[in-house]
Design an enzyme around this catalytic site. Structure first.
Site, PDB file in Angstrom:
ATOM      1  CG  LEU A 207      -2.026  -1.047   1.168  1.00 14.76           C
ATOM      2  CD1 LEU A 207      -2.721  -0.852   2.812  1.00 14.76           C
ATOM      3  CD2 LEU A 207      -2.980  -0.288   0.180  1.00 14.76           C
ATOM      4  CG  HIS A 208       2.734   2.908  -3.386  1.00 11.85           C
ATOM      5  ND1 HIS A 208       2.131   1.691  -3.777  1.00 11.85           N
ATOM      6  CD2 HIS A 208       2.828   3.514  -4.297  1.00 11.85           C
ATOM      7  CE1 HIS A 208       2.056   1.817  -5.216  1.00 11.85           C
ATOM      8  NE2 HIS A 208       2.678   3.044  -5.494  1.00 11.85           N
ATOM      9  NE  ARG A 209      -2.969   4.421  -7.077  1.00  6.30           N
ATOM     10  CZ  ARG A 209      -2.317   4.581  -7.973  1.00  6.30           C
ATOM     11  NH1 ARG A 209      -1.114   3.660  -8.362  1.00  6.30           N
ATOM     12  NH2 ARG A 209      -2.573   5.464  -8.865  1.00  6.30           N
ATOM     13  CG  ASP A 282      -1.786   0.872  -3.251  1.00  6.97           C
ATOM     14  OD1 ASP A 282      -0.932   0.376  -3.310  1.00  6.97           O
ATOM     15  OD2 ASP A 282      -1.959   1.764  -2.387  1.00  6.97           O
TER      16      ASP A 282
END
Length: 375
Positions: A207-209, A282
């Site tokens: 998860l990084h967005r 994501d």
């Protein structure tokens, strides 16, 4: 020094991985080229280590732009890239994907006497709220040569009025990269032992967005959904968190089964991907890699610019609610990896260089040959 034929501009981990096969192909063919690294990903764990692992020489130019607002970061990169291109005077500037580095190089090259080639052209999420969607559209409608990874991506371009003779269907260089490095990842890394997990008995989370990790409520919902999946299948979920996301986690409750670890090097992450029972992500690039590696994937978004992974049966959109994530994971965990890889045969870099070197209007023939190879 003579002008290089190619200037390859990159700035993030995915760009390094996906452009590495093209850099190697240039070296194998003795194609004069330079590599410009903007420094958009500025952590050593996300940049320098990938050059070492991928057995690439250091970039010829390192701009060291680092983190900033979209406008400040992009503006700094435009100025730095323009200075390099004016001095080097390449015939073609090659960019990949949809990052701020891609946008900056597109703008800089468009003002100069050089052709612009876009690797991984034609991807669309149909969500203009994503900065990446805007970046890729601007690049696609500015570039002289568009290297679409799949026939569907090429069709997106034609539907937007891009002439067919500018489009070549090449496959995706992610396949080239995975074919070269999957065995090395298994032989040279001990990451599974280090983390205490067994092949096929853990999940992998990325998860990084910004829209996911910058909104505390959404981030919390995503973690809750992943935690429910972990409990249902009695498995640990490994989460290599980027520094920005890790800082946000300090104010959130992380489920016990989710093990947050430092960013991993490329081979370690590839090993974790290859042996996971399910990947929850994501990231667009991770969706591709999961599909090619034969690992079921749940995308923690409402849309994807990689619909080929869904059509193949390798991926499902889980959305961003705990219930949606849990129900989608139940559909994917245990899925037999019998889907066909839609991203080509591992010769994308060669096709891209062939098309980039073309000086006459033979793009349609190149595209047709490559299309047959990736169907």
């Amino acid at each position: 020094m003579n002008s290089p034929q190619l200037a390859i501009v990159l700035g993030t981990r995915p760009e390094i991985v996906k452009l590495a096969p093209i850099i190697r192909e240039c070296r194998d063919r003795d194609v004069p080229h330079i590599v410009v690294h903007t420094g958009q990903h500025y952590s050593p764990q996300l940049t320098e280590v990938f050059f070492d692992e991928l057995e690439l020489p250091p970039p010829d130019h390192a701009l060291g732009v680092g983190s900033a607002t979209h406008g400040e970061q992009t503006g700094s990169m435009i100025a730095g890239i323009e200075e390099v291109l004016l001095e080097a005077d390449p015939e073609t500037v090659l960019v990949q994907g949809d990052t701020n580095t891609t946008l900056a190089a597109t703008i800089a090259a468009s003002k100069l006497d050089a052709e612009l080639g876009h690797v991984e052209a034609g991807l669309r999420s149909d969500d203009r709220g994503m900065p990446e969607e805007v970046n890729r559209i601007i690049c696609d409608h500015t570039a002289d040569r568009l290297f679409a990874p799949t026939p569907a991506a090429a069709e997106n371009l034609r539907a937007e009025g891009v002439p067919s003779d500018r489009i070549s269907v090449t496959g995706n260089t992610v396949v080239d990269a995975l074919q070269r490095h999957r065995g090395l990842a298994a032989d040279r890394t001990a990451v599974l032992d280090d983390l205490g997990v067994e092949p096929g008995e853990y999940g992998l989370l990325t998860l990084h967005r910004a829209e996911n990790v910058d909104d505390p409520d959404r981030f919390a919902d995503l973690l809750t959904g992943v935690g429910r999946v972990a409990r249902e299948y009695e498995m640990d979920v490994v989460y290599p968190a980027h520094p920005r996301a890790r800082k946000k986690l300090e104010d959130l409750r992380v489920p016990n089964a989710v093990e947050v670890v430092e960013p991993l090097d490329y081979l370690e992450f590839l090993r974790l991907e290859s042996d996971a029972s399910v990947i929850l992500t994501d990231s667009g690039g991770v969706q591709e890699e999961a599909c090619v590696l034969g690992v079921p994937c749940v995308t923690l978004r409402e849309n994807t610019e990689r619909p080929e992974t869904i059509a193949a049966g390798a991926n499902r959109l889980g959305g961003v609610t705990p219930t949606g994530i849990f129900e989608t994971a139940r559909e994917m965990v245990g899925t037999d990896a019998e889907w066909e890889n839609p991203f080509g045969d591992g010769d994308a870099a060669a096709r891209i260089l062939d098309a980039a070197a073309a000086t006459d209007a033979d793009g349609a023939d190149d595209s047709a040959a490559a299309t047959e190879a990736v169907q």
